[in-house]
Design a protein around this motif. Structure first.
Motif, mmCIF file in Angstrom:
data_model
loop_
_atom_site.group_PDB
_atom_site.id
_atom_site.type_symbol
_atom_site.label_atom_id
_atom_site.label_comp_id
_atom_site.label_asym_id
_atom_site.label_seq_id
_atom_site.Cartn_x
_atom_site.Cartn_y
_atom_site.Cartn_z
ATOM 1 N N THR A 277 0.817 -1.219 0.000
ATOM 2 C CA THR A 277 0.000 0.000 0.000
ATOM 3 C C THR A 277 0.850 1.267 0.000
ATOM 4 O OG1 THR A 277 -1.792 -1.140 1.157
ATOM 5 C CG2 THR A 277 -1.794 1.264 1.242
ATOM 6 N N GLN A 278 1.914 1.300 0.813
ATOM 7 C CA GLN A 278 2.748 2.496 0.871
ATOM 8 C C GLN A 278 3.385 2.784 -0.479
ATOM 9 O OE1 GLN A 278 5.718 2.552 3.987
ATOM 10 N NE2 GLN A 278 6.834 4.252 3.069
ATOM 11 N N THR A 279 3.879 1.756 -1.136
ATOM 12 C CA THR A 279 4.501 1.954 -2.452
ATOM 13 C C THR A 279 3.462 2.409 -3.466
ATOM 14 O OG1 THR A 279 6.121 0.241 -1.951
ATOM 15 C CG2 THR A 279 5.848 0.832 -4.265
ATOM 16 N N ARG A 280 2.278 1.820 -3.385
ATOM 17 C CA ARG A 280 1.215 2.234 -4.293
ATOM 18 C C ARG A 280 0.909 3.713 -4.111
ATOM 19 N NH1 ARG A 280 -4.697 -0.719 -5.223
ATOM 20 N NH2 ARG A 280 -5.496 0.823 -6.713
ATOM 21 N N ASP A 281 0.801 4.156 -2.875
ATOM 22 C CA ASP A 281 0.518 5.569 -2.603
ATOM 23 C C ASP A 281 1.622 6.467 -3.161
ATOM 24 O OD1 ASP A 281 -1.791 4.801 -1.322
ATOM 25 O OD2 ASP A 281 -0.962 5.005 0.711
ATOM 26 N N GLU A 282 2.860 6.014 -3.048
ATOM 27 C CA GLU A 282 3.987 6.811 -3.556
ATOM 28 C C GLU A 282 3.951 6.918 -5.080
ATOM 29 O OE1 GLU A 282 7.261 4.687 -1.903
ATOM 30 O OE2 GLU A 282 7.076 5.621 0.091
ATOM 31 N N ILE A 283 3.574 5.842 -5.749
ATOM 32 C CA ILE A 283 3.466 5.869 -7.207
ATOM 33 C C ILE A 283 2.375 6.850 -7.639
ATOM 34 C CG2 ILE A 283 2.841 4.508 -9.245
ATOM 35 C CD1 ILE A 283 4.074 2.061 -7.767
ATOM 36 N N VAL A 284 1.230 6.759 -6.977
ATOM 37 C CA VAL A 284 0.119 7.656 -7.309
ATOM 38 C C VAL A 284 0.495 9.103 -7.026
ATOM 39 C CG1 VAL A 284 -2.248 8.298 -6.697
ATOM 40 C CG2 VAL A 284 -1.631 5.888 -6.943
ATOM 41 N N LYS A 285 1.179 9.346 -5.921
ATOM 42 C CA LYS A 285 1.569 10.710 -5.566
ATOM 43 C C LYS A 285 2.531 11.294 -6.595
ATOM 44 C CE LYS A 285 1.442 14.200 -2.702
ATOM 45 N NZ LYS A 285 0.197 14.984 -2.539
ATOM 46 N N ALA A 286 3.468 10.485 -7.072
ATOM 47 C CA ALA A 286 4.406 10.962 -8.089
ATOM 48 C C ALA A 286 3.663 11.379 -9.348
ATOM 49 C CB ALA A 286 5.432 9.876 -8.408
ATOM 50 N N TYR A 287 2.674 10.591 -9.736
ATOM 51 C CA TYR A 287 1.880 10.917 -10.929
ATOM 52 C C TYR A 287 1.047 12.180 -10.687
ATOM 53 C CZ TYR A 287 -1.675 10.517 -14.565
ATOM 54 O OH TYR A 287 -2.527 10.770 -15.612
ATOM 55 N N GLU A 288 0.397 12.257 -9.539
ATOM 56 C CA GLU A 288 -0.437 13.428 -9.239
ATOM 57 C C GLU A 288 0.395 14.705 -9.176
ATOM 58 O OE1 GLU A 288 -2.359 12.284 -5.638
ATOM 59 O OE2 GLU A 288 -4.065 11.332 -6.670
#
Length: 296
Positions: A277-288
């Motif tokens: 989950t933490q890595t997923r959030d980081e990927i989404v944040k980078a895109y956003e």
């Protein structure tokens, strides 16, 4: 001979819903990609999790993709396997279905020597009447197509391009210096070297991150191809997203973002597993963060 495409081709992901191929999401994703300047669709490649797809799914995805593209961009089918006979059968299916070309990975597991590669690729190219892109990705297959072998294969009238995912620009330079660039072209298979690859003479990129930012990549390609090397600064701004989708084995990270955009659930087939989950959030944040910055 004209290339099959120039610029950004996208190795499209395969969306799943409860472990079944989500063809509605697949169609929506194709529309998004075409609307955002994708120059070609590559179906059933590594990013599409082709090793985990059934024969029927592979054929259905290609048929649906060709129908959805409706001639607006070329559709290239990943038809390479470690069996020459199977690759011929699948390549013939792709041709009959209306694909604009096929992409052939080097045989894996049983591998080959260079003479075997020439025989393998030539046999497939002899069996069809559409263009062939060779796919060199030694990090996945355990072998490479040597530059001299690329040169020999480039003389075949149906073999028109190489997807170079070696990740070593010295290899790229050697191949470019050997081949007739009016008859045979190179596409990068590594998102992170797009700008340098185009400056050397490459004709485009078969992209993973293009699943979510195809237009931004195409803009860099067009400017670089026109000699506007200030596009390298623009390309640098894309690197946080490119880096984010390289934190785990492809296509595990990119499917975080395709799911965020509504193109299927965040599902993969074993042996691939979702990121934590933490890595997923980081990927989404980078895109956003990237998208927010691009609107400023």
């Amino acid at each position: 001979m004209n290339p099959i495409f120039e610029g950004i081709g996208v190795a499209i992901t395969t969306p799943f819903n409860n472990n079944e191929v989500d063809f509605d999401a697949f169609r929506r994703h194709i529309e998004y990609l075409i609307e955002n300047d994708t120059q070609a669709l590559i179906i059933n490649g590594t990013t599409g999790e082709s090793p985990t797809l059934t024969s029927d799914e592979i054929r259905q995805l290609l048929e649906v993709g060709i129908e959805a593209a409706a001639g607006r961009v070329p559709v290239i089918a990943g038809t390479g396997t470690n069996s020459t006979m199977n690759s011929i059968e699948l390549s013939k299916f792709a041709m009959d279905a209306g694909a604009d070309g096929v992409m052939l990975i080097t045989p894996y597991y049983n591998k080959s020597n260079q003479r075997g590669l020439v025989a393998h690729f030539s046999a497939i190219a002899d069996a069809i009447d559409i263009p062939v892109i060779l796919y060199n990705v030694p990090g996945r297959t355990g072998m490479t197509i040597e530059p001299e072998t690329v040169l020999e294969l480039s003389s075949h009238p149906n073999i028109v391009a190489l997807k170079d995912a070696v990740g070593d620009l010295n290899y790229t330079i050697k191949v470019l210096n050997m081949i007739d660039q009016d008859e045979f072209v190179l596409y990068s298979g590594n998102d992170d070297n797009l700008a340098d690859f185009i400056q050397l003479g490459g004709k485009g990129l078969i992209s993973v991150v293009g699943n979510v930012i195809p237009g931004e990549l195409q803009n860099v390609y067009e400017r670089m191809a026109a000699g506007d090397y200030t596009a390298k600064h623009t390309f640098t701004s894309l690197m946080p997203v490119i880096d984010a989708v390289q934190v785990d084995v492809n296509p595990i990270p990119i499917k975080v973002l395709t799911s965020e955009l509504g193109f299927g659930n965040y599902e993969l087939r074993l042996p691939l597993l979702p990121v934590e989950t933490q890595t997923r959030d980081e990927i989404v944040k980078a895109y956003e963060n990237f998208k927010e910055g691009s609107r400023v």
